[in-house]
Write an enzyme that holds these catalytic residues in place. Structure first.
Site, PDB file in Angstrom:
ATOM      1  N   ARG A  31       1.553 -10.185 -46.735  1.00  9.34           N
ATOM      2  CA  ARG A  31       1.553  -9.206 -45.639  1.00  9.34           C
ATOM      3  C   ARG A  31       2.168  -7.892 -46.114  1.00  9.34           C
ATOM      4  NH1 ARG A  31      -0.575 -11.789 -41.444  1.00  9.34           N
ATOM      5  NH2 ARG A  31      -0.231 -14.050 -41.390  1.00  9.34           N
ATOM      6  N   ASP A  32       1.497  -6.797 -45.740  1.00 10.11           N
ATOM      7  CA  ASP A  32       1.992  -5.470 -46.106  1.00 10.11           C
ATOM      8  C   ASP A  32       3.321  -5.212 -45.394  1.00 10.11           C
ATOM      9  OD1 ASP A  32       0.407  -2.727 -47.315  1.00 10.11           O
ATOM     10  OD2 ASP A  32       2.215  -2.410 -46.113  1.00 10.11           O
ATOM     11  N   ILE A  33       4.259  -4.614 -46.120  1.00 11.30           N
ATOM     12  CA  ILE A  33       5.597  -4.366 -45.594  1.00 11.30           C
ATOM     13  C   ILE A  33       5.589  -3.261 -44.524  1.00 11.30           C
ATOM     14  CG2 ILE A  33       6.385  -2.581 -47.205  1.00 11.30           C
ATOM     15  CD1 ILE A  33       8.892  -4.341 -47.682  1.00 11.30           C
ATOM     16  N   ASN A  89      -7.630   1.940 -52.469  1.00 10.23           N
ATOM     17  CA  ASN A  89      -7.356   3.338 -52.808  1.00 10.23           C
ATOM     18  C   ASN A  89      -7.261   3.487 -54.321  1.00 10.23           C
ATOM     19  OD1 ASN A  89      -7.086   4.020 -50.031  1.00 10.23           O
ATOM     20  ND2 ASN A  89      -4.998   3.230 -50.040  1.00 10.23           N
ATOM     21  N   VAL A  98       0.890   2.136 -55.293  1.00  7.51           N
ATOM     22  CA  VAL A  98       1.250   1.015 -56.172  1.00  7.51           C
ATOM     23  C   VAL A  98       0.101   0.845 -57.168  1.00  7.51           C
ATOM     24  CG1 VAL A  98       1.795  -1.438 -56.344  1.00  7.51           C
ATOM     25  CG2 VAL A  98       2.603  -0.118 -54.362  1.00  7.51           C
ATOM     26  N   HIS A 102      -5.271  -3.433 -55.524  1.00  7.51           N
ATOM     27  CA  HIS A 102      -5.107  -4.288 -54.355  1.00  7.51           C
ATOM     28  C   HIS A 102      -6.113  -3.883 -53.303  1.00  7.51           C
ATOM     29  CE1 HIS A 102      -2.364  -0.836 -54.247  1.00  7.51           C
ATOM     30  NE2 HIS A 102      -2.574  -0.787 -52.951  1.00  7.51           N
ATOM     31  N   HIS A 104      -6.737  -3.775 -49.453  1.00  8.85           N
ATOM     32  CA  HIS A 104      -6.102  -3.857 -48.135  1.00  8.85           C
ATOM     33  C   HIS A 104      -7.076  -4.563 -47.195  1.00  8.85           C
ATOM     34  CE1 HIS A 104      -2.878  -0.755 -48.770  1.00  8.85           C
ATOM     35  NE2 HIS A 104      -3.741  -0.294 -49.661  1.00  8.85           N
TER      36      HIS A 104
HETATM   37  P1  AMP Z   1      -1.547   1.911 -51.675  1.00  9.65           P
HETATM   38  O1  AMP Z   1      -0.938   3.107 -51.000  1.00  9.65           O
HETATM   39  O2  AMP Z   1      -3.025   1.747 -51.445  1.00  9.65           O
HETATM   40  O3  AMP Z   1      -1.183   1.875 -53.144  1.00  9.65           O
HETATM   41  O4  AMP Z   1      -0.909   0.644 -50.982  1.00  9.65           O
HETATM   42  C1  AMP Z   1       0.325   0.110 -51.321  1.00  9.65           C
HETATM   43  C2  AMP Z   1       0.747  -0.751 -50.159  1.00  9.65           C
HETATM   44  O5  AMP Z   1       1.797  -1.598 -50.577  1.00  9.65           O
HETATM   45  C3  AMP Z   1       1.264   0.049 -48.971  1.00  9.65           C
HETATM   46  O6  AMP Z   1       0.481  -0.259 -47.819  1.00  9.65           O
HETATM   47  C4  AMP Z   1       2.714  -0.427 -48.821  1.00  9.65           C
HETATM   48  O7  AMP Z   1       3.142  -0.523 -47.485  1.00  9.65           O
HETATM   49  C5  AMP Z   1       2.662  -1.795 -49.487  1.00  9.65           C
HETATM   50  N1  AMP Z   1       3.942  -2.264 -50.004  1.00  9.65           N
HETATM   51  C6  AMP Z   1       4.868  -1.567 -50.698  1.00  9.65           C
HETATM   52  N2  AMP Z   1       5.901  -2.356 -51.022  1.00  9.65           N
HETATM   53  C7  AMP Z   1       5.618  -3.593 -50.542  1.00  9.65           C
HETATM   54  C8  AMP Z   1       6.295  -4.850 -50.550  1.00  9.65           C
HETATM   55  N3  AMP Z   1       7.490  -5.004 -51.141  1.00  9.65           N
HETATM   56  N4  AMP Z   1       5.715  -5.904 -49.926  1.00  9.65           N
HETATM   57  C9  AMP Z   1       4.515  -5.762 -49.313  1.00  9.65           C
HETATM   58  N5  AMP Z   1       3.816  -4.609 -49.280  1.00  9.65           N
HETATM   59  C10 AMP Z   1       4.360  -3.534 -49.890  1.00  9.65           C
END
Ligand code: AMP
Ligand code: ZN
Length: 116
Positions: A31-33, A89, A98, A102, A104
């Protein structure tokens, strides 16, 4: 970048906790944080690949597995029939933060188009 520097490699290695909803030999999802929908799951390959631009032709199988995981999680979460969104993205203009690819998976509400 080494695996030690990468947030999602650390989650894959269980060095950083996450709410994992799906695991296979090659893929995990958690799950996204900072969720942007009632369900917001991030689906990642266990192996580090920084961006879509870094994919090799031989990565076709793993990319397919990300989508098959999205299909299964959407069904698990109960919004497969209503509909959902999957997004990946790539780099700064798209807001990638990140640098470990990944997918979403967002569901549980209606989405507009075009996206922001
Ligand atoms: P992006 O901006 O497409 O690179 O997405 C990165 C996603 O990772 C964002 O939606 C963040 O909210 C999510 N994220 C960052 N840190 C964590 C974490 N520790 N656990 C879960 N999701 C995370
Ligand atoms: Zn990584």
């Amino acid at each position: 970048m080494t695996a030690l520097d990468c947030l999602f490699c650390n989650i894959v290695a269980a060095e950083i906790p996450a709410d994992i909803v799906y695991e296979s030999s090659d893929v995990i999802a958690f799950r996204d944080i900072n969720p942007q929908a009632p369900t917001h799951v991030v689906i990642v390959p266990r192996r580090h690949i920084a961006t879509i631009n870094d994919l090799e032709n031989s990565d076709a199988e793993i990319v397919g597995q990300l989508f098959l995981a999205a299909r299964d999680i959407a069904s698990q979460e109960g919004f497969a029939k209503d509909g959902y969104r999957v997004t990946m993205n790539c780099n700064a203009a798209a807001g990638q933060t990140v640098f470990h690819i990944h997918l979403h998976l967002l569901g549980g509400r209606n989405f507009s188009w075009p996206p922001g």
